[in-house]
Design a protein around this motif. Structure first.
Motif, PDB file in Angstrom:
ATOM      1  N   MET A 280     -26.855 -11.913  16.544  1.00  0.00           N
ATOM      2  CA  MET A 280     -25.726 -12.640  15.952  1.00  0.00           C
ATOM      3  C   MET A 280     -26.217 -13.672  14.930  1.00  0.00           C
ATOM      4  N   VAL A 284     -22.382 -13.837  10.418  1.00  0.00           N
ATOM      5  CA  VAL A 284     -21.700 -12.632  10.897  1.00  0.00           C
ATOM      6  C   VAL A 284     -20.255 -12.954  11.282  1.00  0.00           C
ATOM      7  N   PRO A 286     -17.422 -12.333  13.666  1.00  0.00           N
ATOM      8  CA  PRO A 286     -17.411 -11.743  15.012  1.00  0.00           C
ATOM      9  C   PRO A 286     -16.601 -10.442  15.079  1.00  0.00           C
ATOM     10  N   ALA A 289     -19.185  -7.852  14.063  1.00  0.00           N
ATOM     11  CA  ALA A 289     -20.553  -8.258  14.411  1.00  0.00           C
ATOM     12  C   ALA A 289     -21.600  -7.148  14.362  1.00  0.00           C
ATOM     13  N   HIS A 292     -22.222  -6.002  10.722  1.00  0.00           N
ATOM     14  CA  HIS A 292     -22.866  -6.994   9.859  1.00  0.00           C
ATOM     15  C   HIS A 292     -24.339  -7.168  10.229  1.00  0.00           C
ATOM     16  N   SER A 293     -24.595  -7.213  11.513  1.00  0.00           N
ATOM     17  CA  SER A 293     -25.958  -7.419  11.968  1.00  0.00           C
ATOM     18  C   SER A 293     -26.879  -6.272  11.506  1.00  0.00           C
TER      19      SER A 293
END
Ligand code: 89Y
Length: 341
Positions: A280, A284, A286, A289, A292-293
């Motif tokens: 995280m 990012v 949520p 998540a 994006h990660s």
């Protein structure tokens, strides 16, 4: 080590996350942004301290090509070919968001143009870089399931995806290009290349142009029967967006990747549980998540190849096989026929 300088083409919704992803990596630096609407590029330039902004891509390239190590195309699919061609003209390695191109033929030309010019070409295909998908891959590789005979890869949601990305509602071909590009790539990544496929599609949401439900049944070259199911019209008790869920059955056991990155492996000896949470980062969102990660991991893999010729996973040539599946799925749905490769 000298920083690799790059330019970004397109500063829409995904550019914030793509640039945040680059910021997590050392030795890489955005120096110029192009966007049709200059004010939006200026906004992103301020956020990421990028010194140069253009609303003319040619001007950007004329002024900066000599110092650039690559360009990162984050525009909508319709301009991918045009900007990839520009990169080819300037001899610059190029990264392009998925889906590579609106048609298979255009994708073929993009791959060929880069190959003929000796220009490195990558697709930013990040779903296979998600922590739970990498964990599934490593479990499969360990052999604990024995010979796999069946798999199911699921992306089923009612997330209001058109709010952040309104152009998706305008696509005549929607879920297979937007999500199918990812899901079919995951199928290839986990289970190998396909030998044939059959697909059915539906449009449930009347206010969008394209299909929002797709079911693709693939026969892989190794005999695995793989069902890829996608929907943006399914109101479920537990909304999973943007998680991909996976079930795999092998001769010695099964694996289930369920909500919240929980993986269970069951053999005749019992069940083992794993958790594969995404990292995280502070930037990012949520709601996105796990996606994006994975941008960071995908970018890292491409960066290693740009620097050290390590052969990235998501090259244009590799991703062309995913594009082929997407368009074969449309063809199958149109003709109600199995497509053999
Ligand atoms: O555009 C899509 C993607 O690549 O990941 C999720 C998404 O934002 C909406 O389907």
């Amino acid at each position: 080590m000298k920083n690799l300088k790059f330019a970004v083409f397109g500063t829409g919704f995904w550019s914030f996350y793509q640039l945040s992803g680059w910021q997590e990596l050392k030795g890489v630096e955005p120096i110029a942004l192009y966007n049709r609407t200059r004010s939006r590029a200026e906004e992103i330039a301020r956020t990421f301290n990028v010194p140069h902004v253009y609303d003319d891509p040619e001007e950007l390239l004329q002024k900066h090509a000599a110092e650039l190590a690559f360009i990162d195309i984050i525009t909508d699919v319709d301009t991918h070919a045009l900007f990839t061609q520009k990169a080819v003209e300037y001899g610059l390695p190029v990264i392009c968001q998925k889906p590579m191109a609106p048609t298979l033929e255009t994708a073929r030309q993009m791959v060929a143009a880069c190959k003929n010019a000796g220009v490195k070409f990558y697709i930013h295909e990040n779903f296979r870089w998600q922590a739970p998908i990498r964990k599934v891959k490593s479990i499969l590789k360990s052999g604990v399931l024995g010979k796999v005979f069946r798999a199911r890869v699921t992306f089923i949601s009612a997330f209001p995806v058109f709010q952040n990305q309104p152009f998706l509602a305008e696509l005549e071909e929607f879920i297979l290009t937007d999500i199918g590009s990812h899901i079919l790539d995951i199928c290839r990544f986990l289970f190998g290349e396909a030998q044939s496929l059959y697909c059915q599609i539906n449009r449930v949401n009347p206010s969008i142009k394209g299909e929002d439900v797709a079911n693709v049944l693939l026969r892989m070259q190794n005999g695995i029967s793989c069902f890829a199911e996608m929907s943006y019209a399914s109101i479920l008790e537990k909304e999973a967006f943007p998680q991909t869920l996976v079930q795999v059955e092998g001769e010695l056991g099964s694996l289930v990747l369920s909500h919240d990155f929980q993986i269970k492996v069951t053999t005749r000896q019992g069940t083992t549980a794993y958790s594969a949470e995404p990292k995280m980062y502070s930037w990012v969102d949520p709601a996105y998540a796990v996606v994006h990660s994975s941008i960071v991991d995908c970018n890292r893999n491409i960066l290693e190849d740009l620097r050290d010729n390590t052969t990235a996973e998501t090259t244009g040539e590799d991703n062309f096989e995913t594009v082929r599946l997407v368009h074969a799925a449309y063809e199958s749905a149109r003709q109600n026929k199995v497509i053999n490769f």
